[in-house]
Write a protein that holds these residues in place. Structure first.
Motif, PDB file in Angstrom:
ATOM      1  N   UNK A  69       2.426   9.747 -10.433  1.00  0.00           N
ATOM      2  CA  UNK A  69       1.749   9.386 -11.688  1.00  0.00           C
ATOM      3  C   UNK A  69       2.366   8.151 -12.336  1.00  0.00           C
ATOM      4  N   UNK A  70       2.698   7.179 -11.496  1.00  0.00           N
ATOM      5  CA  UNK A  70       3.269   5.906 -11.946  1.00  0.00           C
ATOM      6  C   UNK A  70       2.338   4.781 -11.510  1.00  0.00           C
ATOM      7  N   UNK A  71       2.103   3.819 -12.398  1.00  0.00           N
ATOM      8  CA  UNK A  71       1.300   2.664 -12.020  1.00  0.00           C
ATOM      9  C   UNK A  71       2.205   1.613 -11.363  1.00  0.00           C
ATOM     10  N   UNK A  72       1.878   1.264 -10.144  1.00  0.00           N
ATOM     11  CA  UNK A  72       2.653   0.244  -9.440  1.00  0.00           C
ATOM     12  C   UNK A  72       1.914  -1.084  -9.525  1.00  0.00           C
ATOM     13  N   UNK A  73       2.610  -2.127  -9.944  1.00  0.00           N
ATOM     14  CA  UNK A  73       2.025  -3.461 -10.068  1.00  0.00           C
ATOM     15  C   UNK A  73       2.797  -4.405  -9.152  1.00  0.00           C
ATOM     16  N   UNK A 132       0.809  -1.236   0.000  1.00  0.00           N
ATOM     17  CA  UNK A 132       0.000   0.000   0.000  1.00  0.00           C
ATOM     18  C   UNK A 132       0.836   1.278   0.000  1.00  0.00           C
ATOM     19  N   UNK A 133       1.910   1.321   0.781  1.00  0.00           N
ATOM     20  CA  UNK A 133       2.737   2.521   0.843  1.00  0.00           C
ATOM     21  C   UNK A 133       3.396   2.799  -0.502  1.00  0.00           C
ATOM     22  N   UNK A 134       3.872   1.751  -1.159  1.00  0.00           N
ATOM     23  CA  UNK A 134       4.523   1.923  -2.459  1.00  0.00           C
ATOM     24  C   UNK A 134       3.500   2.347  -3.514  1.00  0.00           C
ATOM     25  N   UNK A 135       2.308   1.754  -3.467  1.00  0.00           N
ATOM     26  CA  UNK A 135       1.258   2.139  -4.414  1.00  0.00           C
ATOM     27  C   UNK A 135       0.912   3.623  -4.269  1.00  0.00           C
ATOM     28  N   UNK A 136       0.818   4.079  -3.035  1.00  0.00           N
ATOM     29  CA  UNK A 136       0.493   5.483  -2.805  1.00  0.00           C
ATOM     30  C   UNK A 136       1.589   6.395  -3.341  1.00  0.00           C
ATOM     31  N   UNK A 137       2.827   6.051  -3.055  1.00  0.00           N
ATOM     32  CA  UNK A 137       3.936   6.879  -3.523  1.00  0.00           C
ATOM     33  C   UNK A 137       3.975   6.910  -5.054  1.00  0.00           C
ATOM     34  N   UNK A 138       3.729   5.759  -5.676  1.00  0.00           N
ATOM     35  CA  UNK A 138       3.717   5.704  -7.137  1.00  0.00           C
ATOM     36  C   UNK A 138       2.582   6.562  -7.699  1.00  0.00           C
ATOM     37  N   UNK A 139       1.413   6.504  -7.064  1.00  0.00           N
ATOM     38  CA  UNK A 139       0.263   7.290  -7.517  1.00  0.00           C
ATOM     39  C   UNK A 139       0.579   8.780  -7.495  1.00  0.00           C
TER      40      UNK A 139
END
Length: 204
Positions: free
Chosen positions: A113-117, A103-110
């Motif tokens: 403006x980067x899609x984290x998979x 979740x933390x990485x997804x938020x930082x990517x968002x």
């Protein structure tokens, strides 16, 4: 190693004479000098990615496969490919992303403006890649696939490929030049009048 898997599928069909042309060399020659010269790392049987680390992303959202087939079918194809690697010596271990980390990485990517998979992965590793490539090639040769290594394709026409001192006619042709051949592939596509599109870059 898209070319090796294409050769495997065609050979398994049993109705094609399959020839693999590669500018690079076989495993033992790639291992010479530690395999660290640029051409040894990027050209030859097994390509660049499998040779240098062999990190397999086992989800259809990475690589663009799900753009061409339904997600369930894409996952099935990925599982089939993964099984081939395991049969040829890839480790059994699967790495899953830590749930508390995602979740933390997804938020930082968002925010950027980067899609984290978050991807399940299998790491073949540089210590085992040569063994896996050697085994894979041996299976292909056992199925009748012929390898012509150290062979540079100078140009591609719609009915033949032009080598340094000869031309080879073909009924069907698959181009899979890998990272080392990206510029060559672009020039070849333009020569043949093929339409090209540019896809997002996967980082990881």
């Amino acid at each position: 190693p898209a070319g090796l898997f294409a050769a495997l599928s065609l050979a398994a069909a049993g109705c094609f004479e399959v020839v693999v042309l590669d500018q690079g060399h076989d495993v033992d020659e790639r291992l010479a000098e530690g395999g660290q010269r640029r051409e040894r790392m990027t050209q030859g049987v097994g390509g660049a990615g499998l040779w240098t680390s062999g990190l397999l992303n086992l989800v259809p959202a990475i690589g663009g496969l799900a753009d061409f087939v339904e997600r369930d079918k894409a996952q099935g194809l990925i599982d089939e490919i993964d099984a081939v690697f395991v049969a040829h010596g890839a480790p059994d271990t699967i790495f899953d992303p830590p749930p508390e980390f995602t979740p933390a990485v997804k938020h930082r990517a968002f925010v950027e403006n980067i899609e984290f998979i978050a991807a399940r992965q299998r790491l073949i590793g540089t210590d085992r890649s040569a063994e896996v490539i050697r085994s894979f090639k041996a299976e292909l040769e056992g199925r009748g696939v012929r390898f012509r290594l150290g062979t540079r394709v100078e140009c591609v026409e719609r009915d033949r490929v032009c080598l340094e001192n000869e031309e080879l006619a073909y009924d069907h042709l698959i181009l899979a030049p890998g990272r080392a051949g990206m510029s060559w592939l672009e020039a070849t596509a333009r020569h043949l009048g093929m339409e090209m599109t540019y896809e997002p870059i996967d980082l990881g």
